[in-house]
Design a protein around this motif. Structure first.
Motif, PDB file in Angstrom:
ATOM      1  N   GLU A  88       0.808  -1.217   0.000  1.00 29.81           N
ATOM      2  CA  GLU A  88       0.000   0.000   0.000  1.00 29.81           C
ATOM      3  C   GLU A  88       0.844   1.270   0.000  1.00 29.81           C
ATOM      4  O   GLU A  88       0.500   2.258  -0.660  1.00 29.81           O
ATOM      5  N   TYR A 110     -10.580  -8.834  -3.062  1.00 28.14           N
ATOM      6  CA  TYR A 110      -9.692  -8.782  -1.897  1.00 28.14           C
ATOM      7  C   TYR A 110      -9.694 -10.142  -1.203  1.00 28.14           C
ATOM      8  O   TYR A 110     -10.749 -10.702  -0.922  1.00 28.14           O
ATOM      9  N   PRO A 113      -5.315  -9.696   4.323  1.00 30.05           N
ATOM     10  CA  PRO A 113      -4.272  -8.706   4.575  1.00 30.05           C
ATOM     11  C   PRO A 113      -2.946  -9.350   4.946  1.00 30.05           C
ATOM     12  O   PRO A 113      -2.897 -10.511   5.384  1.00 30.05           O
ATOM     13  N   ARG A 260      -1.873  -5.802   0.763  1.00 29.42           N
ATOM     14  CA  ARG A 260      -3.172  -6.386   0.450  1.00 29.42           C
ATOM     15  C   ARG A 260      -2.986  -7.472  -0.605  1.00 29.42           C
ATOM     16  O   ARG A 260      -2.281  -7.273  -1.590  1.00 29.42           O
ATOM     17  N   TYR A 262      -4.838  -9.894  -3.414  1.00 28.49           N
ATOM     18  CA  TYR A 262      -6.025  -9.995  -4.256  1.00 28.49           C
ATOM     19  C   TYR A 262      -5.963 -11.270  -5.088  1.00 28.49           C
ATOM     20  O   TYR A 262      -4.901 -11.680  -5.547  1.00 28.49           O
TER      21      TYR A 262
END
Length: 266
Positions: A88, A110, A113, A260, A262
């Motif tokens: 990020e 998503y 984390p 993150r 994905y």
């Protein structure tokens, strides 16, 4: 926002280590460094070896959206699922605010984390745990046990984990990979590998029935201890899942880089 240098280090450690791991799994794997995107994709059943990540620093919202679409196209062209990693803090403020929406438009969902961590913490004392003995991974039997613990811990089919690690000479001789064994049963595992003068910690896992006993921390300390002895490294890095994040500060790691993950939307 963390120190940008920490986020760059975290991303570069991923790119460096995953190049080694993916090419070990398949010398013909898709390993490319494109403008702003690194592809490290073995296209195997072990999803962690199928990776794309954004690499540019200070990426704005418009460029980020184009890169997300390009990453999703790369992922769609593969036969096996994997993950896009987004550090990020490599995005500018506008891009970070728009990330979720832009990912959805690119056809990405998503997944979970992560947190990049690092520390100038080596050498560590030789670890000890009253329940455990530590066994270095040097045989196919050891490697299967290591893969199976990861599969159970992360919810993969056992065959997927074995597909990622089976028959690896690197993992038996080049990686400092250890099993924590209790009463002849492997219950946890951790590994370190040298990357750019640092030790990178990877594939730490504890069998779900043996969690919350300190076994993961103990075997991670063992892998760090032996890796530091072999390489002389004084700094270590890792990427933690939410489950593992509370453990590593006790060893000396500092969180520094939110990540993150994905996957392609179904």
């Amino acid at each position: 926002m963390h120190d940008l240098a920490d986020s760059v280090e975290s991303m570069e450690q991923l790119v460096t280590v995953w190049r080694t791991m993916v090419l070990d799994r398949d010398p013909d794997a898709d390993v490319r460094d494109l403008p702003g995107i690194a592809v490290r994709w073995a296209d195997c059943r072990f999803a962690f070896w199928n990776c794309v990540t954004l690499t540019a620093v200070g990426t704005g919202a418009d460029l980020m959206e184009r890169r997300l679409k390009e990453a999703a196209e790369i992922m769609r062209a593969k036969s096996r699922p994997g993950f896009l990693w987004v550090f990020e803090d490599l995005l500018d403020d506008e891009a970070r605010a728009a990330l979720g929406t832009a990912a959805e438009r690119a056809g990405l969902a998503y997944a979970f984390p992560g947190t990049g961590m690092a520390g100038d913490l080596l050498p560590l004392p030789e670890p000890d745990h009253t329940d455990l003995t530590f066994v270095r991974v040097t045989t196919e039997e050891h490697l299967r046990a290591y893969a199976d613990i990861n599969s159970r811990a992360y919810g993969f089919p056992v065959e997927d984990g074995r597909d990622g690690l089976a028959d690896s000479t690197l993992w038996k001789h080049g990686v400092h990979a250890y099993l924590a064994v209790r009463d002849d049963t492997p219950v946890a595992c951790a590994a370190t590998v040298e990357a750019q003068g640092r030790l990178f910690v990877l594939l730490v896992a504890t069998d779900p029935q043996w969690q919350r006993r300190g076994y993961g921390e103990a075997v991670t300390r063992k892998a760090l201890y032996e890796g530091a002895r072999a390489t002389g490294a004084t700094r270590a890095t890792l990427h933690a899942t939410a489950a593992g994040a509370p453990v590593y500060p006790r060893i000396g790691f500092r969180p520094n880089s939110p990540v993150r993950f994905y996957a392609l939307a179904q």
